[in-house]
Design a protein around this motif. Structure first.
Motif, PDB file in Angstrom:
ATOM      1  N   ALA A   1       0.843  -1.196   0.000  1.00 40.79           N
ATOM      2  CA  ALA A   1       0.000   0.000   0.000  1.00 40.79           C
ATOM      3  C   ALA A   1       0.879   1.247   0.000  1.00 40.79           C
ATOM      4  CB  ALA A   1      -0.901  -0.005   1.227  1.00 40.79           C
ATOM      5  N   PRO A   2       0.511   2.255  -0.791  1.00 42.25           N
ATOM      6  CA  PRO A   2       1.351   3.457  -0.871  1.00 42.25           C
ATOM      7  C   PRO A   2       1.271   4.320   0.387  1.00 42.25           C
ATOM      8  CG  PRO A   2      -0.645   3.739  -2.160  1.00 42.25           C
ATOM      9  CD  PRO A   2      -0.645   2.320  -1.690  1.00 42.25           C
ATOM     10  N   THR A   3       2.384   4.996   0.673  1.00 42.67           N
ATOM     11  CA  THR A   3       2.419   5.985   1.749  1.00 42.67           C
ATOM     12  C   THR A   3       2.348   7.368   1.132  1.00 42.67           C
ATOM     13  OG1 THR A   3       3.740   4.538   3.159  1.00 42.67           O
ATOM     14  CG2 THR A   3       3.774   6.874   3.681  1.00 42.67           C
ATOM     15  N   VAL A   4       1.495   8.214   1.691  1.00 44.78           N
ATOM     16  CA  VAL A   4       1.272   9.548   1.130  1.00 44.78           C
ATOM     17  C   VAL A   4       1.408  10.586   2.232  1.00 44.78           C
ATOM     18  CG1 VAL A   4      -0.279   8.646  -0.648  1.00 44.78           C
ATOM     19  CG2 VAL A   4      -1.224   9.471   1.517  1.00 44.78           C
ATOM     20  N   PRO A   5       1.665  11.842   1.858  1.00 40.50           N
ATOM     21  CA  PRO A   5       1.750  12.895   2.867  1.00 40.50           C
ATOM     22  C   PRO A   5       0.373  13.247   3.420  1.00 40.50           C
ATOM     23  CG  PRO A   5       2.034  13.807   0.664  1.00 40.50           C
ATOM     24  CD  PRO A   5       2.006  12.323   0.508  1.00 40.50           C
ATOM     25  N   THR A   6       0.353  13.724   4.651  1.00 40.20           N
ATOM     26  CA  THR A   6      -0.896  14.184   5.262  1.00 40.20           C
ATOM     27  C   THR A   6      -0.823  15.690   5.489  1.00 40.20           C
ATOM     28  OG1 THR A   6      -0.123  13.808   7.538  1.00 40.20           O
ATOM     29  CG2 THR A   6      -1.230  11.977   6.427  1.00 40.20           C
ATOM     30  N   PHE A   7      -2.011  16.309   5.526  1.00 41.66           N
ATOM     31  CA  PHE A   7      -2.094  17.766   5.621  1.00 41.66           C
ATOM     32  C   PHE A   7      -3.174  18.173   6.620  1.00 41.66           C
ATOM     33  CE2 PHE A   7      -0.363  16.780   1.479  1.00 41.66           C
ATOM     34  CZ  PHE A   7       0.695  17.664   1.369  1.00 41.66           C
ATOM     35  N   THR A   8      -3.075  19.387   7.111  1.00 45.23           N
ATOM     36  CA  THR A   8      -4.065  19.910   8.041  1.00 45.23           C
ATOM     37  C   THR A   8      -5.314  20.352   7.285  1.00 45.23           C
ATOM     38  OG1 THR A   8      -3.305  22.201   7.906  1.00 45.23           O
ATOM     39  CG2 THR A   8      -2.215  20.763   9.525  1.00 45.23           C
TER      40      THR A   8
ATOM     41  N   VAL B   1      -5.753  22.026   3.411  1.00 49.91           N
ATOM     42  CA  VAL B   1      -6.669  21.490   2.404  1.00 49.91           C
ATOM     43  C   VAL B   1      -7.652  22.561   1.946  1.00 49.91           C
ATOM     44  CG1 VAL B   1      -8.481  19.801   1.961  1.00 49.91           C
ATOM     45  CG2 VAL B   1      -6.427  19.120   3.214  1.00 49.91           C
ATOM     46  N   ARG B   2      -8.196  23.315   2.891  1.00 51.19           N
ATOM     47  CA  ARG B   2      -9.137  24.382   2.510  1.00 51.19           C
ATOM     48  C   ARG B   2      -8.456  25.423   1.622  1.00 51.19           C
ATOM     49  NH1 ARG B   2     -11.250  23.704   7.897  1.00 51.19           N
ATOM     50  NH2 ARG B   2      -9.864  25.345   8.641  1.00 51.19           N
ATOM     51  N   ALA B   3      -7.208  25.751   1.934  1.00 48.81           N
ATOM     52  CA  ALA B   3      -6.477  26.717   1.116  1.00 48.81           C
ATOM     53  C   ALA B   3      -6.261  26.190  -0.301  1.00 48.81           C
ATOM     54  CB  ALA B   3      -5.143  27.056   1.772  1.00 48.81           C
ATOM     55  N   ALA B   4      -6.020  24.901  -0.432  1.00 49.51           N
ATOM     56  CA  ALA B   4      -5.834  24.306  -1.756  1.00 49.51           C
ATOM     57  C   ALA B   4      -7.144  24.244  -2.540  1.00 49.51           C
ATOM     58  CB  ALA B   4      -5.234  22.914  -1.616  1.00 49.51           C
ATOM     59  N   GLU B   5      -8.247  24.087  -1.827  1.00 49.18           N
ATOM     60  CA  GLU B   5      -9.554  24.036  -2.485  1.00 49.18           C
ATOM     61  C   GLU B   5     -10.003  25.408  -2.982  1.00 49.18           C
ATOM     62  OE1 GLU B   5     -11.734  20.418   0.031  1.00 49.18           O
ATOM     63  OE2 GLU B   5     -11.981  22.519   0.642  1.00 49.18           O
ATOM     64  N   ALA B   6      -9.619  26.461  -2.277  1.00 49.95           N
ATOM     65  CA  ALA B   6     -10.173  27.797  -2.512  1.00 49.95           C
ATOM     66  C   ALA B   6     -10.060  28.272  -3.961  1.00 49.95           C
ATOM     67  CB  ALA B   6      -9.533  28.804  -1.554  1.00 49.95           C
ATOM     68  N   PRO B   7      -8.881  28.199  -4.596  1.00 48.18           N
ATOM     69  CA  PRO B   7      -8.824  28.701  -5.978  1.00 48.18           C
ATOM     70  C   PRO B   7      -9.649  27.885  -6.955  1.00 48.18           C
ATOM     71  CG  PRO B   7      -6.738  27.672  -5.341  1.00 48.18           C
ATOM     72  CD  PRO B   7      -7.560  27.802  -4.107  1.00 48.18           C
ATOM     73  N   LEU B   8      -9.772  26.590  -6.703  1.00 43.98           N
ATOM     74  CA  LEU B   8     -10.584  25.752  -7.583  1.00 43.98           C
ATOM     75  C   LEU B   8     -12.063  26.084  -7.428  1.00 43.98           C
ATOM     76  CD1 LEU B   8      -8.809  22.289  -7.208  1.00 43.98           C
ATOM     77  CD2 LEU B   8      -8.437  24.050  -8.936  1.00 43.98           C
TER      78      LEU B   8
ATOM     79  N   VAL C   1      -4.945  13.253   2.269  1.00 41.32           N
ATOM     80  CA  VAL C   1      -5.247  12.577   3.531  1.00 41.32           C
ATOM     81  C   VAL C   1      -5.119  13.599   4.656  1.00 41.32           C
ATOM     82  CG1 VAL C   1      -4.556  10.774   5.146  1.00 41.32           C
ATOM     83  CG2 VAL C   1      -4.503  10.339   2.693  1.00 41.32           C
ATOM     84  N   LYS C   2      -6.171  13.726   5.448  1.00 41.16           N
ATOM     85  CA  LYS C   2      -6.158  14.653   6.563  1.00 41.16           C
ATOM     86  C   LYS C   2      -5.308  14.080   7.697  1.00 41.16           C
ATOM     87  CE  LYS C   2      -9.251  16.142   3.764  1.00 41.16           C
ATOM     88  NZ  LYS C   2      -9.451  15.441   2.478  1.00 41.16           N
ATOM     89  N   ALA C   3      -4.570  14.950   8.369  1.00 44.39           N
ATOM     90  CA  ALA C   3      -3.608  14.497   9.373  1.00 44.39           C
ATOM     91  C   ALA C   3      -4.255  13.628  10.439  1.00 44.39           C
ATOM     92  CB  ALA C   3      -2.929  15.710  10.010  1.00 44.39           C
ATOM     93  N   GLY C   4      -5.486  13.955  10.830  1.00 43.37           N
ATOM     94  CA  GLY C   4      -6.158  13.230  11.900  1.00 43.37           C
ATOM     95  C   GLY C   4      -6.468  11.787  11.573  1.00 43.37           C
ATOM     96  N   LEU C   5      -6.467  11.432  10.298  1.00 40.61           N
ATOM     97  CA  LEU C   5      -6.701  10.033   9.932  1.00 40.61           C
ATOM     98  C   LEU C   5      -5.532   9.144  10.341  1.00 40.61           C
ATOM     99  CD1 LEU C   5      -8.288  10.427   6.374  1.00 40.61           C
ATOM    100  CD2 LEU C   5      -9.464  10.040   8.540  1.00 40.61           C
ATOM    101  N   ALA C   6      -4.363   9.749  10.520  1.00 41.40           N
ATOM    102  CA  ALA C   6      -3.170   8.975  10.869  1.00 41.40           C
ATOM    103  C   ALA C   6      -2.702   9.236  12.297  1.00 41.40           C
ATOM    104  CB  ALA C   6      -2.047   9.313   9.894  1.00 41.40           C
ATOM    105  N   ARG C   7      -3.468  10.018  13.062  1.00 42.72           N
ATOM    106  CA  ARG C   7      -3.070  10.372  14.419  1.00 42.72           C
ATOM    107  C   ARG C   7      -4.148   9.961  15.415  1.00 42.72           C
ATOM    108  NH1 ARG C   7      -1.305  16.699  13.419  1.00 42.72           N
ATOM    109  NH2 ARG C   7       0.749  16.313  12.468  1.00 42.72           N
ATOM    110  N   GLY C   8      -3.751   9.842  16.664  1.00 43.02           N
ATOM    111  CA  GLY C   8      -4.714   9.601  17.727  1.00 43.02           C
ATOM    112  C   GLY C   8      -5.613   8.415  17.437  1.00 43.02           C
ATOM    113  N   GLU C   9      -6.924   8.677  17.448  1.00 41.77           N
ATOM    114  CA  GLU C   9      -7.909   7.630  17.193  1.00 41.77           C
ATOM    115  C   GLU C   9      -8.148   7.390  15.703  1.00 41.77           C
ATOM    116  OE1 GLU C   9      -9.591   5.758  19.661  1.00 41.77           O
ATOM    117  OE2 GLU C   9      -7.913   6.641  20.748  1.00 41.77           O
ATOM    118  N   GLY C  10      -7.495   8.171  14.863  1.00 45.89           N
ATOM    119  CA  GLY C  10      -7.726   8.072  13.430  1.00 45.89           C
ATOM    120  C   GLY C  10      -7.544   6.686  12.840  1.00 45.89           C
ATOM    121  N   PRO C  11      -6.403   6.038  13.068  1.00 48.57           N
ATOM    122  CA  PRO C  11      -6.216   4.712  12.476  1.00 48.57           C
ATOM    123  C   PRO C  11      -7.267   3.696  12.916  1.00 48.57           C
ATOM    124  CG  PRO C  11      -4.109   5.622  13.140  1.00 48.57           C
ATOM    125  CD  PRO C  11      -5.166   6.546  13.687  1.00 48.57           C
ATOM    126  N   ARG C  12      -7.727   3.786  14.149  1.00 46.76           N
ATOM    127  CA  ARG C  12      -8.735   2.836  14.645  1.00 46.76           C
ATOM    128  C   ARG C  12     -10.098   3.097  14.030  1.00 46.76           C
ATOM    129  NH1 ARG C  12     -12.637   2.782  18.566  1.00 46.76           N
ATOM    130  NH2 ARG C  12     -12.105   4.853  19.343  1.00 46.76           N
TER     131      ARG C  12
END
Length: 217
Positions: free
Chosen positions: A2-9, A13-20, A175-186
């Motif tokens: 399975a690929p590993t990808v960077p995570t973002f806050t 993500v909202r800033a990247a969505e804004a111009p689109l 991938v949002k950072a919280g998916l890989a932190r805390g309770e995210g993986p569970r």
């Protein structure tokens, strides 16, 4: 492997969505189409869509329209008085049915789509959303989370006990950072990352996550 990808806050993500969004790019329709395909792969017999007030609710409702148009019975439980009106109308026009919380039978569904809250939410579920999740915690249905499980913090992965643990999380753009932190993986289950056209610099990532699958939106 399975690929590993960077995570973002969420803010990144909202800033990247804004111009689109400003350019009129149909991000919600892209997300909903990919979400509908993941739902359809479950070959569902009856689907419950939990629709909240934000974009995740809109994604879920447009996906509901797609699934209902395929002849699958779809019930919609709105967890807010305010929902995406165009998406709701599309779902109803396709044959979906709106239900109230007091009509909910958790055993009636084999797939539940969690579109209550998105990356802009902070803290535990409240109100109608919390009531709906509490009623469904013991359900045996497959849960598909829209972008992230509702009640899971998008940045920290913090969550209380009123969160539906997803079998699959269909996350959009990054991938949002919280998916890989805390309770995210569970709570997130397998992660399907859908490319909806966002541009994010890996050098700005706040972490890494393993995704099960990457798709074009």
């Amino acid at each position: 492997m399975a690929p590993t990808v960077p995570t973002f806050t969420a803010a990144q993500v909202r800033a990247a969505e804004a111009p689109l969004l400003a350019a009129g790019v149909p991000l919600m329709r892209r997300a909903a189409a990919a979400l509908a395909e993941v739902i359809a792969e479950q070959s569902p017999e009856r689907v419950l869509v939990l629709a909240g007030p934000g974009d995740n609710g809109g994604d879920a409702l447009f996906a509901a329209a797609d699934i209902a148009a395929r002849g699958v019975p779809v019930d919609i439980l709105r967890t807010s008085d305010r929902v995406h009106t165009e998406a709701l109308q599309a779902a109803m026009d396709a044959g979906a049915r709106s239900i109230r919380l007091d009509e909910l039978d958790p055993s009636a569904y084999d797939v539940i789509v969690d579109g209550i809250l998105g990356i802009g939410a902070h803290g535990a579920l409240r109100g109608q959303g919390r009531d709906a999740v509490t009623a469904l915690l013991s359900a045996s249905a497959v849960v598909i989370a829209v972008d992230l499980p509702s009640g899971l913090d998008a940045d920290t992965g913090a969550a209380d006990d009123a969160v539906l643990a997803a079998a699959t999380t269909v996350t959009f753009g990054a991938v949002k950072a919280g998916l890989a932190r805390g309770e995210g993986p569970r709570l997130s289950g397998r992660i399907v990352l859908v490319d909806i056209g966002l541009t994010l610099d890996p050098a700005d990532a706040v972490g890494q996550a393993t995704v099960t699958e990457r798709r074009a939106g």
